[in-house]
Motif scaffolding. Structure first.
Motif, PDB file in Angstrom:
ATOM      1  N   PRO A   1       0.782  -1.284  -0.006  1.00 54.54           N
ATOM      2  CA  PRO A   1      -0.092   0.028  -0.181  1.00 54.54           C
ATOM      3  C   PRO A   1       0.924   1.373  -0.009  1.00 54.54           C
ATOM      4  O   PRO A   1       0.422   2.271  -0.477  1.00 54.54           O
ATOM      5  N   MET A   2       2.039   1.206   0.429  1.00 56.97           N
ATOM      6  CA  MET A   2       2.900   2.180   0.350  1.00 56.97           C
ATOM      7  C   MET A   2       3.114   2.977  -0.831  1.00 56.97           C
ATOM      8  O   MET A   2       3.192   4.242  -1.233  1.00 56.97           O
ATOM      9  N   SER A   3       3.586   1.976  -1.488  1.00 52.29           N
ATOM     10  CA  SER A   3       4.294   2.096  -2.838  1.00 52.29           C
ATOM     11  C   SER A   3       3.171   2.363  -3.745  1.00 52.29           C
ATOM     12  O   SER A   3       2.996   3.533  -4.723  1.00 52.29           O
ATOM     13  N   GLU A   4       1.999   2.227  -3.483  1.00 50.65           N
ATOM     14  CA  GLU A   4       0.640   2.376  -4.184  1.00 50.65           C
ATOM     15  C   GLU A   4       0.166   3.881  -3.859  1.00 50.65           C
ATOM     16  O   GLU A   4      -0.294   4.627  -4.683  1.00 50.65           O
ATOM     17  N   GLY A   5       0.069   4.116  -2.755  1.00 48.29           N
ATOM     18  CA  GLY A   5      -0.131   5.356  -1.972  1.00 48.29           C
ATOM     19  C   GLY A   5       1.043   6.521  -2.574  1.00 48.29           C
ATOM     20  O   GLY A   5       0.531   7.631  -3.323  1.00 48.29           O
ATOM     21  N   LEU A   6       2.281   6.142  -2.713  1.00 48.54           N
ATOM     22  CA  LEU A   6       3.071   7.254  -3.093  1.00 48.54           C
ATOM     23  C   LEU A   6       2.917   7.319  -4.620  1.00 48.54           C
ATOM     24  O   LEU A   6       3.027   8.612  -5.279  1.00 48.54           O
ATOM     25  N   PHE A   7       2.527   6.376  -5.401  1.00 49.40           N
ATOM     26  CA  PHE A   7       2.379   6.509  -6.988  1.00 49.40           C
ATOM     27  C   PHE A   7       1.444   7.501  -7.150  1.00 49.40           C
ATOM     28  O   PHE A   7       1.078   8.320  -8.145  1.00 49.40           O
ATOM     29  N   ASN A   8       0.166   7.024  -6.617  1.00 49.41           N
ATOM     30  CA  ASN A   8      -1.224   7.813  -6.746  1.00 49.41           C
ATOM     31  C   ASN A   8      -1.208   9.426  -6.298  1.00 49.41           C
ATOM     32  O   ASN A   8      -1.878  10.128  -6.790  1.00 49.41           O
ATOM     33  N   PHE A   9      -0.375   9.298  -5.268  1.00 52.22           N
ATOM     34  CA  PHE A   9      -0.306  10.784  -4.729  1.00 52.22           C
ATOM     35  C   PHE A   9       0.596  11.730  -5.703  1.00 52.22           C
ATOM     36  O   PHE A   9      -0.103  12.834  -5.954  1.00 52.22           O
TER      37      PHE A   9
ATOM     38  N   ARG B   1      -5.498  -2.559   2.863  1.00 50.47           N
ATOM     39  CA  ARG B   1      -4.949  -3.892   2.443  1.00 50.47           C
ATOM     40  C   ARG B   1      -4.647  -4.542   3.904  1.00 50.47           C
ATOM     41  O   ARG B   1      -3.517  -5.179   4.305  1.00 50.47           O
ATOM     42  N   GLY B   2      -5.467  -4.163   4.974  1.00 49.28           N
ATOM     43  CA  GLY B   2      -5.336  -4.830   6.387  1.00 49.28           C
ATOM     44  C   GLY B   2      -5.362  -6.015   6.562  1.00 49.28           C
ATOM     45  O   GLY B   2      -4.714  -6.756   7.522  1.00 49.28           O
ATOM     46  N   ASP B   3      -5.958  -6.823   5.660  1.00 50.77           N
ATOM     47  CA  ASP B   3      -5.828  -8.277   5.694  1.00 50.77           C
ATOM     48  C   ASP B   3      -4.642  -9.022   5.102  1.00 50.77           C
ATOM     49  O   ASP B   3      -4.758  -9.924   5.102  1.00 50.77           O
ATOM     50  N   GLY B   4      -3.776  -8.164   4.548  1.00 47.39           N
ATOM     51  CA  GLY B   4      -2.792  -8.579   3.705  1.00 47.39           C
ATOM     52  C   GLY B   4      -1.552  -8.654   5.035  1.00 47.39           C
ATOM     53  O   GLY B   4      -1.597  -8.104   6.078  1.00 47.39           O
TER      54      GLY B   4
ATOM     55  N   GLY C   1       1.486  -5.364   7.761  1.00 45.95           N
ATOM     56  CA  GLY C   1       1.896  -4.865   9.164  1.00 45.95           C
ATOM     57  C   GLY C   1       1.040  -3.722   9.454  1.00 45.95           C
ATOM     58  O   GLY C   1      -0.031  -3.292   8.937  1.00 45.95           O
ATOM     59  N   ASN C   2       1.539  -2.871  10.679  1.00 46.41           N
ATOM     60  CA  ASN C   2       0.609  -1.957  11.207  1.00 46.41           C
ATOM     61  C   ASN C   2       1.567  -0.406  10.480  1.00 46.41           C
ATOM     62  O   ASN C   2       2.400  -0.570   9.808  1.00 46.41           O
ATOM     63  N   ILE C   3       1.158   0.595  11.064  1.00 42.82           N
ATOM     64  CA  ILE C   3       1.677   1.640  10.572  1.00 42.82           C
ATOM     65  C   ILE C   3       3.027   2.029  10.571  1.00 42.82           C
ATOM     66  O   ILE C   3       4.003   2.186   9.785  1.00 42.82           O
ATOM     67  N   THR C   4       3.716   1.283  11.860  1.00 33.95           N
ATOM     68  CA  THR C   4       4.932   1.278  12.053  1.00 33.95           C
ATOM     69  C   THR C   4       5.784   0.555  10.835  1.00 33.95           C
ATOM     70  O   THR C   4       6.824   1.195  10.503  1.00 33.95           O
ATOM     71  N   ASP C   5       5.155  -0.533  10.838  1.00 34.60           N
ATOM     72  CA  ASP C   5       5.973  -1.571   9.849  1.00 34.60           C
ATOM     73  C   ASP C   5       5.760  -0.773   8.379  1.00 34.60           C
ATOM     74  O   ASP C   5       6.844  -0.860   7.538  1.00 34.60           O
ATOM     75  N   ARG C   6       4.772   0.011   8.206  1.00 34.57           N
ATOM     76  CA  ARG C   6       4.781   0.499   6.645  1.00 34.57           C
ATOM     77  C   ARG C   6       5.599   1.667   6.602  1.00 34.57           C
ATOM     78  O   ARG C   6       6.192   2.036   5.533  1.00 34.57           O
ATOM     79  N   LEU C   7       5.744   2.552   7.689  1.00 35.29           N
ATOM     80  CA  LEU C   7       6.758   3.578   7.679  1.00 35.29           C
ATOM     81  C   LEU C   7       8.115   2.889   7.567  1.00 35.29           C
ATOM     82  O   LEU C   7       8.781   3.566   6.804  1.00 35.29           O
TER      83      LEU C   7
END
Length: 313
Positions: free
Chosen positions: A129-137, A229-232, A235-241
């Motif tokens: 989700p981080m890469s998707e969010g950065l791309f679409n932003f 994608r919380g079911d994937g 990880g949590n916010i810390t893991d995503r950062l």
């Protein structure tokens, strides 16, 4: 959208203006820059210029592989170079290409949202989700720039097509804005008036809609990066950062996104300041104060545009 592959300069070999001095003239270590120590090994007679690189990325691997060896091999140097700069353009990993295709398919989250709604005409690729969010932003911010360019009061200094310029900006890189920002500073040529194209008319007449859509997708991108994608197994916010930190430090796509964001953060307040006369008078003070806030200032500009903004000049 193969545009982001071209922006990374990882395929450009670093150059050196002067040859390195003889190793016997250099103390060891010679320098410590950003916690990276550079040692010349004088004990290796067969290769007196063997360079022992010890930096935050490769320190542990080098300690393990080259302890007692008195230097690094060509293979190790190549690993270090790629870790710092990425693969060359002609050796792009298949995983990078797959990620690029997946990000393009998930453009503006259309496919993922359709899948969530139970519509499975085409399955959305599952990416971080981080890469998707950065791309679409970044893509959303690029969309927001279209009405700003087409209402720029100095756009007539640019003698070529603004439609093509924005297309390059959208599908290649916003680096093309750099020469435009310089050309627009020229004196006005009264002999070459510029008329609106159909794309310019569409973007300026629908600036409020573009502003709401682009701003909404930017906001969704932040939420998506942190919570989607919380079911994937993301990880949590810390893991995503933590993933974001490693992503920005290793992926050529991430380099391109950050470059785009930096340029937009510079050009947005500059262009809005020069075009405040296009904003309805009662909103000019608000837009002037918000123009430095990424995305927010541009959305404020678009939803506050006067009806005459973007007329032929």
């Amino acid at each position: 959208m193969a545009w982001r592959l071209l922006l990374s300069t990882s395929y450009i070999k670093p150059f050196r203006l002067l040859p390195p001095p003889p190793p016997h003239q250099i103390p060891s270590p010679i320098l410590n820059i950003n916690n990276t120590q550079f040692h010349y090994n004088n004990s290796n007679k067969t290769n007196s210029r063997a360079l022992n690189l010890r930096g935050p990325i490769q320190r542990r691997a080098q300690d393990k592989n080259s302890a007692g060896s008195g230097g690094v091999s060509d293979e190790q140097a190549e690993v270090v170079r790629r870790a710092q700069q990425g693969d060359p353009l002609w050796a792009i990993k298949s995983s990078t290409i797959s990620d690029l295709i997946g990000l393009s398919l998930n453009f503006f989250y259309v496919l993922p949202l359709l899948n969530y709604a139970g519509i499975h005409v085409l399955e959305a690729p599952v990416l971080h989700p981080m890469s998707e969010g950065l791309f679409n932003f970044v893509i959303s911010w690029t969309l927001l720039f279209a009405p700003l360019l087409f209402t720029d009061c100095r756009r007539d200094r640019y003698k070529w097509s603004l439609d093509i310029l924005w297309g390059f900006q959208m599908f290649l890189t916003n680096t093309f804005l750099i020469p435009y920002m310089a050309i627009r500073l020229n004196d006005k040529d009264l002999n070459t008036p510029q008329k609106q194209t159909p794309l310019a008319s569409l973007m300026t007449n629908g600036a409020q809609v573009v502003g709401l859509i682009g701003g909404g997708v930017c906001l969704l991108s932040i939420f998506w990066a942190l919570f989607a994608r919380g079911d994937g197994d993301f990880g949590n916010i810390t893991d995503r950062l933590e993933f974001l930190g490693s992503y920005l430090g290793s992926e050529r796509l991430a380099y391109a996104f950050i470059w785009d964001i930096c340029l937009y953060a510079i050009f947005q307040p500059w262009l809005i300041r020069d075009n405040l006369q296009n904003v309805k008078p009662r909103y000019q003070k608000i837009v002037r104060n918000l123009r430095y806030i990424p995305v927010v200032g541009l959305v404020a500009y678009l939803v506050s545009l006067d009806d005459t903004a973007g007329a032929d000049i």
